[in-house]
Design a protein around this motif. Structure first.
Motif, PDB file in Angstrom:
ATOM      1  N   ILE A   1       0.859  -1.186   0.000  1.00  0.00           N
ATOM      2  CA  ILE A   1       0.000   0.000   0.000  1.00  0.00           C
ATOM      3  C   ILE A   1       0.896   1.237   0.000  1.00  0.00           C
ATOM      4  N   ILE A   2       0.727   2.096  -0.987  1.00  0.00           N
ATOM      5  CA  ILE A   2       1.531   3.312  -1.111  1.00  0.00           C
ATOM      6  C   ILE A   2       0.697   4.491  -0.605  1.00  0.00           C
ATOM      7  N   TRP A   3       1.287   5.255   0.311  1.00  0.00           N
ATOM      8  CA  TRP A   3       0.596   6.359   0.986  1.00  0.00           C
ATOM      9  C   TRP A   3       1.231   7.699   0.638  1.00  0.00           C
ATOM     10  N   LYS A   4       0.379   8.715   0.485  1.00  0.00           N
ATOM     11  CA  LYS A   4       0.806  10.114   0.432  1.00  0.00           C
ATOM     12  C   LYS A   4       0.063  10.807   1.561  1.00  0.00           C
ATOM     13  N   ASP A   5       0.770  11.195   2.603  1.00  0.00           N
ATOM     14  CA  ASP A   5       0.180  11.730   3.824  1.00  0.00           C
ATOM     15  C   ASP A   5      -0.801  10.689   4.383  1.00  0.00           C
ATOM     16  N   ASN A   6      -2.094  11.017   4.439  1.00  0.00           N
ATOM     17  CA  ASN A   6      -3.081  10.077   4.973  1.00  0.00           C
ATOM     18  C   ASN A   6      -3.985   9.500   3.887  1.00  0.00           C
ATOM     19  N   THR A   7      -3.507   9.479   2.644  1.00  0.00           N
ATOM     20  CA  THR A   7      -4.294   9.002   1.520  1.00  0.00           C
ATOM     21  C   THR A   7      -3.576   7.861   0.818  1.00  0.00           C
ATOM     22  N   ILE A   8      -4.336   6.804   0.505  1.00  0.00           N
ATOM     23  CA  ILE A   8      -3.765   5.689  -0.251  1.00  0.00           C
ATOM     24  C   ILE A   8      -3.683   6.096  -1.711  1.00  0.00           C
ATOM     25  N   VAL A   9      -2.477   5.994  -2.284  1.00  0.00           N
ATOM     26  CA  VAL A   9      -2.250   6.359  -3.675  1.00  0.00           C
ATOM     27  C   VAL A   9      -2.411   5.146  -4.584  1.00  0.00           C
ATOM     28  N   LYS A  10      -1.856   4.024  -4.165  1.00  0.00           N
ATOM     29  CA  LYS A  10      -1.877   2.810  -4.987  1.00  0.00           C
ATOM     30  C   LYS A  10      -1.827   1.609  -4.063  1.00  0.00           C
ATOM     31  N   ARG A  11      -2.385   0.505  -4.527  1.00  0.00           N
ATOM     32  CA  ARG A  11      -2.382  -0.720  -3.724  1.00  0.00           C
ATOM     33  C   ARG A  11      -2.263  -1.904  -4.669  1.00  0.00           C
ATOM     34  N   GLY A  12      -1.578  -2.927  -4.191  1.00  0.00           N
ATOM     35  CA  GLY A  12      -1.436  -4.157  -4.964  1.00  0.00           C
ATOM     36  C   GLY A  12      -1.241  -5.325  -4.018  1.00  0.00           C
ATOM     37  N   GLU A  13      -1.440  -6.530  -4.538  1.00  0.00           N
ATOM     38  CA  GLU A  13      -1.253  -7.712  -3.711  1.00  0.00           C
ATOM     39  C   GLU A  13      -0.847  -8.888  -4.575  1.00  0.00           C
ATOM     40  N   ASP A  14      -0.226  -9.853  -3.923  1.00  0.00           N
ATOM     41  CA  ASP A  14       0.132 -11.108  -4.570  1.00  0.00           C
ATOM     42  C   ASP A  14       0.110 -12.198  -3.509  1.00  0.00           C
ATOM     43  N   TYR A  15       0.312 -13.433  -3.917  1.00  0.00           N
ATOM     44  CA  TYR A  15       0.119 -14.556  -3.014  1.00  0.00           C
ATOM     45  C   TYR A  15       1.403 -15.363  -2.831  1.00  0.00           C
TER      46      TYR A  15
END
Length: 157
Positions: free
Chosen positions: A73-87
């Motif tokens: 999860i990539i954050w800028k201040d208190n906002t999520i900018v981008k998210r990804g996941e894998d297994y």
């Protein structure tokens, strides 16, 4: 003991035409079935030039013999900018017999005790937004009850 280290290489690309900011990145491993957090690590992206790709490596220590969703999860201040996941499957399901009976898993929750140490918490950690219920505060409720009492008493006199 019964822990393993998942080595994560995170590839970050700046597809823009200007230099990127230095974002905060949270990487965490969740057990796939119970969704318990096994480990989490904070890092930063650093400054990324236009059309460049960088690699950030983090290690997560998790209990062995479970399957995990690794979330980035990539954050800028208190906002999520981008998210990804894998297994990561350290204990894939096994077919027991030709009738395709699937073996069920037992999740031992004590394997997922994550100890928070001061060295793991960055200075820029996102503030905790506790679960709050909507409505008025307790002080306002008490004042309202007192006012209602006086109004009721005034009408009855």
């Amino acid at each position: 003991g019964n822990n393993v280290v998942i080595e994560n290489d995170i590839y970050l690309t700046n597809a823009g035409s200007s230099v990127s900011e230095d974002y905060k990145v949270l990487v965490k491993a969740r057990e796939m079935d119970a969704r318990l957090i096994a480990d989490k690590v904070w890092t930063t992206t650093g400054i990324i030039g236009p059309e460049e790709t960088i690699v950030r490596s983090v290690n997560l220590t998790v209990p062995d013999n479970y399957n995990y969703v690794v979330e980035v999860i990539i954050w800028k201040d208190n906002t999520i900018v981008k998210r990804g996941e894998d297994y990561v499957q350290l204990n894939p399901e096994k077919v027991i017999d030709k009738d395709k009976t699937v073996e069920s898993k037992d999740v031992t929750t004590s394997d997922f005790l994550v100890e928070e140490t001061p060295t793991e918490v960055p200075a820029y950690e996102v503030p905790y937004e506790g679960t709050q219920t909507p409505g008025f505060g307790s002080v306002f409720a008490i004042v309202s009850l007192i006012a209602a009492f006086f109004m009721f008493r005034r009408r009855s006199v």
